[in-house]
Design a protein around this motif. Structure first.
Motif, PDB file in Angstrom:
ATOM      1  N   SER A  50      60.620  24.654  22.591  1.00 56.38           N
ATOM      2  CA  SER A  50      60.266  24.253  21.307  1.00 56.38           C
ATOM      3  C   SER A  50      58.770  23.949  21.283  1.00 56.38           C
ATOM      4  N   ASN A  89      57.348  21.688  19.716  1.00 58.74           N
ATOM      5  CA  ASN A  89      57.366  20.300  19.135  1.00 58.74           C
ATOM      6  C   ASN A  89      57.105  19.443  20.461  1.00 58.74           C
ATOM      7  N   LYS A 104      59.688  16.862  21.163  1.00 56.01           N
ATOM      8  CA  LYS A 104      61.110  17.273  21.760  1.00 56.01           C
ATOM      9  C   LYS A 104      61.262  17.563  23.224  1.00 56.01           C
ATOM     10  N   ASP A 106      61.550  20.968  14.748  1.00 62.90           N
ATOM     11  CA  ASP A 106      60.259  21.898  15.454  1.00 62.90           C
ATOM     12  C   ASP A 106      59.199  21.739  14.907  1.00 62.90           C
ATOM     13  N   HIS A 145      65.171  22.631  23.728  1.00 59.01           N
ATOM     14  CA  HIS A 145      64.780  21.645  22.541  1.00 59.01           C
ATOM     15  C   HIS A 145      64.779  20.038  23.092  1.00 59.01           C
TER      16      HIS A 145
END
Length: 330
Positions: free
Chosen positions: A68, A70, A73, A206, A279
């Motif tokens: 991911s 992000n 995460k 995300d 994730h």
């Protein structure tokens, strides 16, 4: 079906069901055991074909696309302990089958990173580096039952293997339904709505970056649109794999309805039924290693562990978890 091969097929299916991924929030089955009966009706004849032919059981699993984007995460762009444990778990499934059935099993990881990387905001360079590291882990762990298969490996697509944009386009043109048709199909069943909501949530999380300054409403709208496109690509990839591996037992990293041709499987304990190694992060809780998102791990007081010069996982000391605030998803 003679009794010997019938028993072997049932034992193999039970080994898969031992790691079956179930959505705890889904409505319970009307009759005890009816879900297993539905799965058996679909899967036993498929497994039986391999057993009768004396061939290794062939599994395919669309998974391990890329991390991911992000940082709330995940720990970074490369595989870490979460992927290492998950790959070992998949290899163990094949080893367990080998103990039950002499020809054994092999599992092809059909990475879908190339399939929708441009939609989720992960570039092909990062996908290539992630896949290269996955291959290294498989070799290092001697996970001989596993192999990787990417979009560029598919000979059914008439495009240069290094032209990823063209490969995606050929796949969409040849195997994907329109976005409108996908949305209509999703909204026509409880399972479809659940999948749509889950992928929308993933897309929202995300894209909810630490530096995001837009409104949540605008991001939610974008996430819903992205979810339909991701599902469109994923289903097209699934149809492509069904042609490439027509007899394979199809596994999934998401919960699946008992009537599905796919079986959802867990690769390691997780915070919820939908989180994946790409994730989330691995958190050593002392008695187990569990998947959760990075923000949750830090709220639990997790201590970051560095291995081979890169972030690997978190460790939560005994007593920390009970004193931590309730960890929520991003």
């Amino acid at each position: 079906m003679n009794m010997t091969t019938a028993t072997q097929a049932l034992n193999i299916l039970n080994a898969i069901l031992h790691i079956r991924r179930v959505d705890e929030k889904a409505a319970p089955s009307a009759a005890p055991g009816s879900e297993i009966q539905q799965i058996q009706a679909i899967q036993l004849p498929r497994i039986q074909r391999f057993v009768e032919a004396g061939e290794p059981i062939e599994f395919v699993l669309p998974a391990f696309p890329a991390k991911s984007p992000n940082p709330n995460k995940v720990l970074g762009r490369l595989p870490d302990l979460a992927e290492r444990i998950s790959l070992q778990s998949l290899d163990k499934l094949c080893a367990d089958v080998k103990r039950l059935y002499a020809p054994g099993a092999r599992l092809t990881i059909c990475s879908d990173g190339r399939v929708f990387g441009d939609v989720i905001g992960v570039n092909d360079t990062d996908i290539t580096e992630y896949q290269s590291k996955i291959s290294q882990i498989i070799k290092q762990k001697h996970a001989d039952h596993l192999k990787l298969y990417n979009l560029e490996d598919c000979k059914l697509l008439t495009a240069p293997e290094n032209d990823f944009d063209r490969l995606r386009q050929v796949m969409i043109e040849g195997y994907a339904e329109s976005l409108k048709a996908i949305k209509r199909k999703l909204m026509s069943s409880n399972e479809g709505i659940e999948l749509y909501c889950a992928i929308s949530r993933f897309m929202f999380e995300d894209n909810l970056m630490p530096d995001y300054i837009g409104s949540r409403r605008a991001l939610q709208k974008k996430a819903k649109s992205m979810a339909v496109e991701v599902i469109q690509r994923s289903w097209a990839w699934g149809d492509l794999l069904a042609q490439q591996f027509p007899d394979a037992i199809r596994l999934s990293i998401h919960p699946q309805a008992p009537s599905s041709l796919k079986i959802g499987v867990h690769m390691m304990p997780a915070q919820n039924a939908w989180i994946t190694p790409w994730h989330g992060v691995a958190v050593d809780m002392g008695d187990r290693v569990e998947l959760m998102n990075r923000k949750s791990a830090e709220l639990c007081g997790g201590r970051l562990v560095i291995q081979d010069g890169q972030p690997s996982h978190y460790v939560v000391e005994p007593g920390q978890l009970a004193d931590a605030p309730i960890a929520q998803a991003v």
